[in-house]
Design a protein around this motif. Structure first.
Motif, short mmCIF file in Angstrom:
data_model
loop_
_atom_site.label_atom_id
_atom_site.label_comp_id
_atom_site.label_asym_id
_atom_site.label_seq_id
_atom_site.Cartn_x
_atom_site.Cartn_y
_atom_site.Cartn_z
N ARG A 22 -7.28 21.12 -0.06
CA ARG A 22 -6.24 20.05 0.03
C ARG A 22 -6.22 18.78 0.10
N HIS A 23 -6.91 18.42 0.36
CA HIS A 23 -6.99 16.56 0.09
C HIS A 23 -8.38 16.25 -1.39
N GLN A 24 -8.41 17.30 -1.20
CA GLN A 24 -9.84 17.27 -2.87
C GLN A 24 -8.76 17.40 -3.72
N ARG A 25 -7.82 17.83 -3.51
CA ARG A 25 -7.56 18.39 -4.43
C ARG A 25 -5.79 17.79 -5.05
N ILE A 26 -6.00 16.85 -4.42
CA ILE A 26 -4.54 15.65 -4.46
C ILE A 26 -5.26 14.84 -4.70
N LEU A 27 -6.53 14.34 -4.53
CA LEU A 27 -6.92 13.12 -5.05
C LEU A 27 -8.28 13.07 -6.66
N GLN A 28 -8.30 14.05 -6.89
CA GLN A 28 -9.15 15.13 -7.45
C GLN A 28 -9.08 14.66 -9.04
N GLN A 29 -7.65 13.81 -9.35
CA GLN A 29 -8.26 12.99 -10.94
C GLN A 29 -8.35 11.08 -10.85
N THR A 30 -8.02 10.87 -9.18
CA THR A 30 -8.80 9.92 -9.01
C THR A 30 -10.65 9.71 -9.00
N LEU A 31 -10.91 10.41 -8.11
CA LEU A 31 -12.44 11.22 -7.82
C LEU A 31 -12.65 10.98 -9.68
N GLU A 32 -12.45 12.05 -10.07
CA GLU A 32 -13.25 12.08 -11.22
C GLU A 32 -12.99 10.90 -12.79
N GLN A 33 -11.75 10.11 -12.49
CA GLN A 33 -11.29 8.35 -12.77
C GLN A 33 -11.95 7.57 -12.37
N LEU A 34 -12.34 7.63 -11.67
CA LEU A 34 -13.42 6.07 -11.05
C LEU A 34 -15.31 6.82 -10.55
N SER A 35 -15.24 7.31 -10.25
CA SER A 35 -16.68 7.95 -9.63
C SER A 35 -17.80 7.66 -10.09
N MET B 244 1.11 -1.06 0.37
CA MET B 244 -0.05 -0.09 -0.23
C MET B 244 1.06 1.15 -0.12
N GLY B 245 0.32 2.18 -1.31
CA GLY B 245 1.40 3.38 -0.31
C GLY B 245 0.13 4.50 0.43
N ASN B 246 1.18 5.86 0.33
CA ASN B 246 0.09 6.66 1.07
C ASN B 246 -1.36 7.23 0.24
N HIS B 247 -0.92 7.16 -0.60
CA HIS B 247 -2.32 7.91 -1.55
C HIS B 247 -3.99 6.83 -2.20
N GLU B 248 -3.04 5.29 -1.65
CA GLU B 248 -3.80 4.54 -1.72
C GLU B 248 -4.96 4.59 -0.44
N TYR B 249 -4.05 4.44 0.79
CA TYR B 249 -4.31 4.71 2.29
C TYR B 249 -5.67 6.46 2.23
N ASN B 250 -4.44 7.65 0.97
CA ASN B 250 -5.34 8.50 2.23
C ASN B 250 -7.07 8.63 1.07
N TYR B 251 -6.55 7.92 -0.07
CA TYR B 251 -8.17 7.66 -0.87
C TYR B 251 -8.97 7.08 0.27
N ASP C 33 -15.08 -1.54 -5.02
CA ASP C 33 -14.84 -2.99 -5.16
C ASP C 33 -12.69 -2.04 -5.21
N TYR C 34 -12.03 -0.84 -5.75
CA TYR C 34 -10.81 -1.35 -5.28
C TYR C 34 -10.27 -0.67 -3.65
N LEU C 35 -11.90 0.43 -3.41
CA LEU C 35 -11.68 0.81 -2.35
C LEU C 35 -11.22 -0.82 -1.12
N ASP C 36 -12.31 -1.57 -1.53
CA ASP C 36 -12.01 -2.91 -0.46
C ASP C 36 -10.76 -3.62 -1.33
N TRP C 37 -10.02 -3.65 -2.23
CA TRP C 37 -8.87 -3.96 -2.66
C TRP C 37 -8.65 -3.58 -1.24
N TYR D 270 -17.99 4.73 -12.30
CA TYR D 270 -18.07 3.67 -12.21
C TYR D 270 -17.92 3.56 -10.49
N GLU D 271 -19.12 3.39 -10.62
CA GLU D 271 -19.40 3.55 -8.92
C GLU D 271 -18.87 2.09 -8.43
#
Length: 327
Positions: free
Chosen positions: A103-116, A75-82, A124-128, A118-119
């Motif tokens: 600040r937290h939104q800015r760091i995660l923005q691309q992940t939120l936009e690209q995964l949201s 696990m990386g800190n970005h997976e943990y933060n998400y 499933d990725y969060l569980d993983w 596909y709910e």
């Protein structure tokens, strides 16, 4: 498959095209949709997500390799933060384990936009992510995203029986100062010191920081400049300040006699090379048009400069995109 060597790959941050190029360069080929090598396996150092253009594709590639037995991952800190950003707080209705700040939104923005969009896939990725090990220890080497802290790892193994967290651990890790919080802070973010005199640094990516990342392998550092380990240098008037006794308590020393250790996290620059004879950092700022780096580990007991291999993102990915556009 008989594994004869490991290829350790640094922070991907959604750079899926660079990852495909790097795997191909090391002799991996897609078989039934999964990248495979006849004698080797990959170990991903974490931070597959955030910032980059192809996060979903990178996640799919990495997870398929892991689940097919062709790769390991920590696990990386970005997976943990998400994971914390998306997990409701059990005791505070309407809040989350990681606050929804700008600040937290800015760091995660691309992940939120690209995964949201596909709910189901997002959940499933969060569980993983919650199932990912925090560290790996093999007979001859170790892997962790940011820092190997033996005392914390020993206690974690004793109390949790392995190298993975559960939901209760995740909840407790949001309580600053708890053992669980300290485990995630040290292993996934590394050691750090507060800037003296309440000073603030503005990093190259625009964030205001009260702390700076520190080396965790210096046996007897004397000044702050001796332990700084980040792309942004300390202001000159702080760099030559002597390390105080209190600051020294927050530093670690991963000894030269320890097993080879592979980390990511630290946004290095230039030509990939060993940090020390037994530490390799594989994060060379791929998503900032640096390099996506791997280390090809065989049976050596020391880190060798010639065993690094990489994709120069700014040059090679640009050329690849240009060829696609011209076709």
């Amino acid at each position: 498959m008989s594994c004869q060597g490991y290829d350790l790959i640094g922070d991907i941050h959604g750079c899926a095209l660079s990852l495909r190029m790097l795997l191909a360069r090391m002799g991996y080929r897609q078989v039934n949709g999964v990248y495979r090598h006849p004698q080797r396996k990959v170990i991903f150092i974490g931070d597959v997500i955030d910032r980059g253009p192809h996060i979903r594709e990178a996640l799919q590639l990495v997870r398929e390799m892991v689940e097919a037995g062709q790769a390991h991952i920590v696990m990386g800190n970005h997976e943990y933060n998400y994971l914390c950003y998306m997990t409701p707080h059990p005791d505070k209705p309407g809040e989350y384990l990681r606050a929804h700040t700008a600040r937290h939104q800015r760091i995660l923005q691309q992940t939120l936009e690209q995964l949201s969009p596909y709910e189901g896939e997002q959940q499933d990725y969060l569980d993983w992510f919650q199932q990912l090990p925090l560290f790996l220890e093999f007979e001859r080497f170790r892997v962790v995203h940011a820092c190997w802290h033996q005392e914390l790892i020993d206690r974690f193994r004793k109390e949790y029986g392995g190298n993975c967290i559960d939901k209760a651990f995740l909840y407790r890790s949001a309580v600053e100062g708890s053992f669980e919080w300290e485990v995630m802070d040290r292993l996934l973010r590394g050691t750090h010191l507060r800037l003296p005199n309440n000073e603030v640094m503005v990093s190259k990516d625009g964030f205001r920081r009260h702390f700076f990342r520190t080396k965790f392998w210096m046996p007897d550092p004397q000044y702050l400049v001796d332990v700084v380990f980040q792309p942004d240098p300390l202001p000159a008037h702080l760099a030559r300040l002597p390390i105080t006794d209190d600051q020294r308590q927050d530093l670690l020393c991963y000894g030269a006699e320890e097993k080879p250790l592979f980390i990511g996290h630290y946004w290095r620059q230039g030509t990939p090379q060993p940090v020390t004879s037994n530490i390799a950092c594989l994060d060379y700022s791929a998503v900032k048009f640096g390099k996506l780096v791997a280390y090809r580990l065989d049976d050596e007991s020391r880190i060798l400069p010639e065993k690094f291999v990489w994709v120069d993102v700014a040059r090679e990915v640009h050329l690849a995109n240009a060829e696609v556009g011209a076709s």
